[in-house]
Design a protein around this motif. Structure first.
Motif, PDB file in Angstrom:
ATOM      1  N   GLY A 161       0.814  -1.216   0.000  1.00  0.00           N
ATOM      2  CA  GLY A 161       0.000   0.000   0.000  1.00  0.00           C
ATOM      3  C   GLY A 161       0.845   1.263   0.000  1.00  0.00           C
ATOM      4  O   GLY A 161       0.521   2.244  -0.670  1.00  0.00           O
ATOM      5  N   THR A 162       1.940   1.233   0.778  1.00  0.00           N
ATOM      6  CA  THR A 162       2.778   2.432   0.903  1.00  0.00           C
ATOM      7  C   THR A 162       3.337   2.860  -0.454  1.00  0.00           C
ATOM      8  O   THR A 162       3.248   4.034  -0.837  1.00  0.00           O
ATOM      9  CB  THR A 162       3.941   2.141   1.881  1.00  0.00           C
ATOM     10  OG1 THR A 162       3.362   1.775   3.130  1.00  0.00           O
ATOM     11  CG2 THR A 162       4.842   3.333   2.066  1.00  0.00           C
ATOM     12  N   THR A 163       3.910   1.919  -1.195  1.00  0.00           N
ATOM     13  CA  THR A 163       4.512   2.286  -2.480  1.00  0.00           C
ATOM     14  C   THR A 163       3.443   2.643  -3.507  1.00  0.00           C
ATOM     15  O   THR A 163       3.655   3.524  -4.341  1.00  0.00           O
ATOM     16  CB  THR A 163       5.405   1.154  -3.023  1.00  0.00           C
ATOM     17  OG1 THR A 163       4.700  -0.073  -2.930  1.00  0.00           O
ATOM     18  CG2 THR A 163       6.699   1.057  -2.256  1.00  0.00           C
ATOM     19  N   ASN A 164       2.271   1.984  -3.422  1.00  0.00           N
ATOM     20  CA  ASN A 164       1.208   2.357  -4.368  1.00  0.00           C
ATOM     21  C   ASN A 164       0.721   3.770  -4.077  1.00  0.00           C
ATOM     22  O   ASN A 164       0.471   4.559  -4.982  1.00  0.00           O
ATOM     23  CB  ASN A 164       0.049   1.358  -4.313  1.00  0.00           C
ATOM     24  CG  ASN A 164      -0.772   1.405  -5.591  1.00  0.00           C
ATOM     25  OD1 ASN A 164      -0.227   1.237  -6.685  1.00  0.00           O
ATOM     26  ND2 ASN A 164      -2.054   1.703  -5.484  1.00  0.00           N
ATOM     27  N   PHE A 165       0.640   4.087  -2.765  1.00  0.00           N
ATOM     28  CA  PHE A 165       0.228   5.433  -2.350  1.00  0.00           C
ATOM     29  C   PHE A 165       1.240   6.470  -2.867  1.00  0.00           C
ATOM     30  O   PHE A 165       0.871   7.488  -3.445  1.00  0.00           O
ATOM     31  CB  PHE A 165       0.155   5.468  -0.820  1.00  0.00           C
ATOM     32  CG  PHE A 165      -0.311   6.765  -0.244  1.00  0.00           C
ATOM     33  CD1 PHE A 165      -1.665   7.045  -0.128  1.00  0.00           C
ATOM     34  CD2 PHE A 165       0.607   7.719   0.177  1.00  0.00           C
ATOM     35  CE1 PHE A 165      -2.093   8.246   0.410  1.00  0.00           C
ATOM     36  CE2 PHE A 165       0.180   8.927   0.704  1.00  0.00           C
ATOM     37  CZ  PHE A 165      -1.172   9.196   0.825  1.00  0.00           C
ATOM     38  N   LEU A 250       4.876  -4.045  -8.974  1.00  0.00           N
ATOM     39  CA  LEU A 250       4.148  -5.313  -9.089  1.00  0.00           C
ATOM     40  C   LEU A 250       4.913  -6.466  -8.453  1.00  0.00           C
ATOM     41  O   LEU A 250       6.148  -6.519  -8.526  1.00  0.00           O
ATOM     42  CB  LEU A 250       3.900  -5.665 -10.559  1.00  0.00           C
ATOM     43  CG  LEU A 250       2.926  -4.808 -11.362  1.00  0.00           C
ATOM     44  CD1 LEU A 250       2.574  -5.503 -12.674  1.00  0.00           C
ATOM     45  CD2 LEU A 250       1.647  -4.502 -10.587  1.00  0.00           C
ATOM     46  N   ALA A 251       4.162  -7.372  -7.853  1.00  0.00           N
ATOM     47  CA  ALA A 251       4.714  -8.661  -7.414  1.00  0.00           C
ATOM     48  C   ALA A 251       4.174  -9.687  -8.405  1.00  0.00           C
ATOM     49  O   ALA A 251       2.969  -9.728  -8.669  1.00  0.00           O
ATOM     50  CB  ALA A 251       4.234  -8.987  -6.008  1.00  0.00           C
ATOM     51  N   ILE A 252       5.084 -10.479  -8.972  1.00  0.00           N
ATOM     52  CA  ILE A 252       4.673 -11.437 -10.012  1.00  0.00           C
ATOM     53  C   ILE A 252       5.208 -12.823  -9.648  1.00  0.00           C
ATOM     54  O   ILE A 252       6.370 -12.962  -9.257  1.00  0.00           O
ATOM     55  CB  ILE A 252       5.236 -11.016 -11.398  1.00  0.00           C
ATOM     56  CG1 ILE A 252       4.746  -9.603 -11.762  1.00  0.00           C
ATOM     57  CG2 ILE A 252       4.844 -12.017 -12.480  1.00  0.00           C
ATOM     58  CD1 ILE A 252       5.364  -9.000 -13.012  1.00  0.00           C
ATOM     59  N   ALA A 253       4.358 -13.825  -9.757  1.00  0.00           N
ATOM     60  CA  ALA A 253       4.814 -15.222  -9.602  1.00  0.00           C
ATOM     61  C   ALA A 253       4.168 -15.988 -10.741  1.00  0.00           C
ATOM     62  O   ALA A 253       2.937 -16.040 -10.838  1.00  0.00           O
ATOM     63  CB  ALA A 253       4.369 -15.784  -8.255  1.00  0.00           C
ATOM     64  N   ALA A 286      -3.607   3.643  -1.225  1.00  0.00           N
ATOM     65  CA  ALA A 286      -2.974   2.490  -0.556  1.00  0.00           C
ATOM     66  C   ALA A 286      -3.708   1.186  -0.868  1.00  0.00           C
ATOM     67  O   ALA A 286      -3.462   0.169  -0.228  1.00  0.00           O
ATOM     68  CB  ALA A 286      -2.949   2.723   0.944  1.00  0.00           C
ATOM     69  N   PHE A 287      -4.620   1.226  -1.848  1.00  0.00           N
ATOM     70  CA  PHE A 287      -5.356  -0.002  -2.192  1.00  0.00           C
ATOM     71  C   PHE A 287      -4.423  -1.026  -2.839  1.00  0.00           C
ATOM     72  O   PHE A 287      -3.395  -0.664  -3.410  1.00  0.00           O
ATOM     73  CB  PHE A 287      -6.534   0.316  -3.126  1.00  0.00           C
ATOM     74  CG  PHE A 287      -7.746   0.768  -2.362  1.00  0.00           C
ATOM     75  CD1 PHE A 287      -8.782  -0.108  -2.103  1.00  0.00           C
ATOM     76  CD2 PHE A 287      -7.832   2.065  -1.874  1.00  0.00           C
ATOM     77  CE1 PHE A 287      -9.895   0.297  -1.372  1.00  0.00           C
ATOM     78  CE2 PHE A 287      -8.934   2.480  -1.138  1.00  0.00           C
ATOM     79  CZ  PHE A 287      -9.968   1.593  -0.887  1.00  0.00           C
ATOM     80  N   ASN A 288      -4.791  -2.271  -2.695  1.00  0.00           N
ATOM     81  CA  ASN A 288      -4.048  -3.387  -3.293  1.00  0.00           C
ATOM     82  C   ASN A 288      -4.984  -4.124  -4.235  1.00  0.00           C
ATOM     83  O   ASN A 288      -6.221  -4.017  -4.115  1.00  0.00           O
ATOM     84  CB  ASN A 288      -3.613  -4.398  -2.227  1.00  0.00           C
ATOM     85  CG  ASN A 288      -2.416  -3.966  -1.391  1.00  0.00           C
ATOM     86  OD1 ASN A 288      -1.844  -4.773  -0.659  1.00  0.00           O
ATOM     87  ND2 ASN A 288      -2.018  -2.708  -1.458  1.00  0.00           N
ATOM     88  N   ALA A 289      -4.423  -4.886  -5.157  1.00  0.00           N
ATOM     89  CA  ALA A 289      -5.238  -5.771  -6.002  1.00  0.00           C
ATOM     90  C   ALA A 289      -4.357  -6.918  -6.459  1.00  0.00           C
ATOM     91  O   ALA A 289      -3.165  -6.733  -6.705  1.00  0.00           O
ATOM     92  CB  ALA A 289      -5.790  -5.019  -7.197  1.00  0.00           C
TER      93      ALA A 289
END
Ligand code: NAI
Ligand SMILES: N[C@@H](CC=O)C(=O)O
Ligand code: NA
Length: 438
Positions: A161-165, A250-253, A286-289
């Protein structure tokens, strides 16, 4: 009406999340009892300083500095202190004494998860950690339970959230990095040490957890290739915006086959350009998806508040009620399965697109030489845009080139950039960022 049994809950830590968990446990005690089939009695809260000011008014007699005694006498332990020690030892002690544990501590899980999972199995107790990934969003339970009859092939998400914010503030208001970070800290999104957020370590810990549950193999922090947002400049954001992109961490797996035909999982975190119409580009503040692709389910998207005391407390309470229900029914259930043995692939095996910003001499033939180098490395160019600048004092012209490539192996892309840097007509490589969704 039959008398409900009482389960004793110990809370470790009373910060942003812990204080909200304590508030809900006290305020909603009757509703929680009705849903659980047992009363969840908050037996004590372990803190460092008995007299510290708290966000929430809580009965003073609940506070103690003796965390060890508290966990030995509990049916359920909630760890919200953060950090590695003493959290690790207290969780192990709690499980050895028969308590189920709920934690939001992704740093600990990514570093020493296997020890904790093994102890939970050995002790026959449940270890739950929904709050550790994407805060309030139910994401681990859907992966573990709802998708347990399917095969996940890719997970792609905004999980910090912090980095998206910060990136969103820089993109939408032109805010400076430091001001946006200070605001994220004030709102309770950032970790105690915000280095973990801005360097991508927090997202990398979450990526390791997501990859482990999705691919039934234990991936540790060192399996995750990690790049944070500290090198993303206001100029990168402006250039991306002008070209119709937004920059997200982004986090990618994803499951891939490398050039030697070896199948494995690429787990990585890095700033990424996304087309502004991509659904993840609309994830603000700070939203995530998290996007999941599964063989049978197809594409799924999970969206919500990924940080903050109250939203994160919701995930903690969900885990607590679920663990308490299992105690009432008798039996811990299965918390994670590691039946797969897929290797973690190095970043070179990843398949992605690159955005490359170049400052080049404005001479005839420059574009052709650059295009030829890309072709020699087997990397095809999707977009190439040139803007000419004239220095008012010297009257010398230079050109700014922006290139977006088609998808190619990371190793080929990196080699292309190195070769481009060596061309005598290149003044500088101003940015290299990965692109998804094109
Ligand atoms: N804040 C958020 O948005 C989210 C936090 N988390 C995780 O939840 C956990 C807690 O986070 P926050 O509440 O934000 O942290 P925080 O720093 O606000 O609270 C932690 C509290 O634990 C206390 N503490 C630390 N060591 C202690 C010890 N040895 N004995 C007693 N108390 C001790 C601290 O004094 C502090 O009050 C962390 O693991 C964090 O990564 C997970 C998801 C979201
Ligand atoms: N610092 C984290 C908190 C939640 O995990 C974030 O900013 O996402
Ligand atoms: Na979650």
């Amino acid at each position: 009406m039959t008398e409900l049994r009482t389960l004793k809950v110990a809370l470790l830590g009373c910060g942003n999340v812990g204080a909200q968990v304590a508030r809900i446990l006290i305020d909603d005690a009757d509703a929680l009892a009705a849903r659980t089939g047992a009363r969840l009695e908050l037996g004590g809260i372990a803190v460092r300083n008995l007299d510290a000011e708290r966000d929430v008014d809580l009965p003073q007699e609940l506070f103690t500095t003796d965390a060890e005694t508290l966990v030995k006498d509990a049916d359920l332990v909630i760890e919200l202190m953060g950090g590695i020690e003493p959290a690790r030892t207290l969780i192990l002690t709690a499980m050895r004494h028969g308590a189920c544990v709920v934690t939001g501590n992704k740093a600990l899980l990514a570093q020493d998860g296997p020890t904790l999972y093994e102890e939970a199995d050995k002790a026959g107790v449940q270890l739950s950690y929904e709050a550790a990934v994407a805060g309030a969003i139910p994401i681990l339970r859907p992966i573990r339970d709802s998708l347990s009859g399917d095969r996940i092939t890719r997970v792609l998400g905004i999980v910090n959230g912090t980095t998206n914010f910060i990136l969103d503030q820089m993109d939408s208001t032109g805010a400076q990095f430091a001001d946006a970070l200070a605001e994220a800290q004030r709102l309770g999104y950032a970790e105690a040490d915000p280095t973990a957020d801005v360097e991508g370590y927090d997202a990398a810990a979450k990526a390791a957890i997501l990859a482990s549950l999705s691919f039934h193999t234990r991936f540790a922090l060192e399996d995750v290739s990690c790049e944070g947002i500290t090198a993303v400049s206001a100029a990168d954001i402006a250039a991306a915006k002008e070209a119709g992109f937004v920059i997200k961490l982004l986090a990618i797996a994803e499951k891939l086959t490398d050039e030697d035909g070896r199948t494995g999982v690429s787990v990585r975190v890095h700033p990424t350009l996304l087309p502004r119409e991509h659904p993840l580009a609309a994830v603000r503040g700070a939203f995530n998806a998290v996007f999941i692709e599964a063989e049978n389910a197809g594409e799924l998207m999970f969206y919500g508040q990924g940080a903050g005391g109250t939203p994160t407390a919701s995930a903690v309470l969900g885990d607590l009620v679920s663990a308490a229900r299992r105690i009432v029914l008798g039996g811990p259930g299965r918390t994670e399965t590691t039946t797969g043995h897929v290797p973690a692939l190095p970043i070179d095996a990843a398949i992605t697109s690159y955005y490359i910003g170049l400052d080049v001499a404005d001479q005839p033939g420059v574009l052709a030489r650059i295009a030829q180098l890309f072709a020699e490395h087997g990397v095809s160019i999707e977009i190439m845009r040139q803007t000419i600048h004239r220095d008012a004092d010297s009257n010398v012209e230079s050109a700014e080139l922006r290139i977006v490539t088609h998808r190619a192996r990371e190793a080929a892309l990196a080699a292309t950039v190195e070769a481009v840097k060596r061309l005598d007509v290149i003044n500088s490589v101003t940015s290299v960022l990965r692109v998804e969704g094109v």
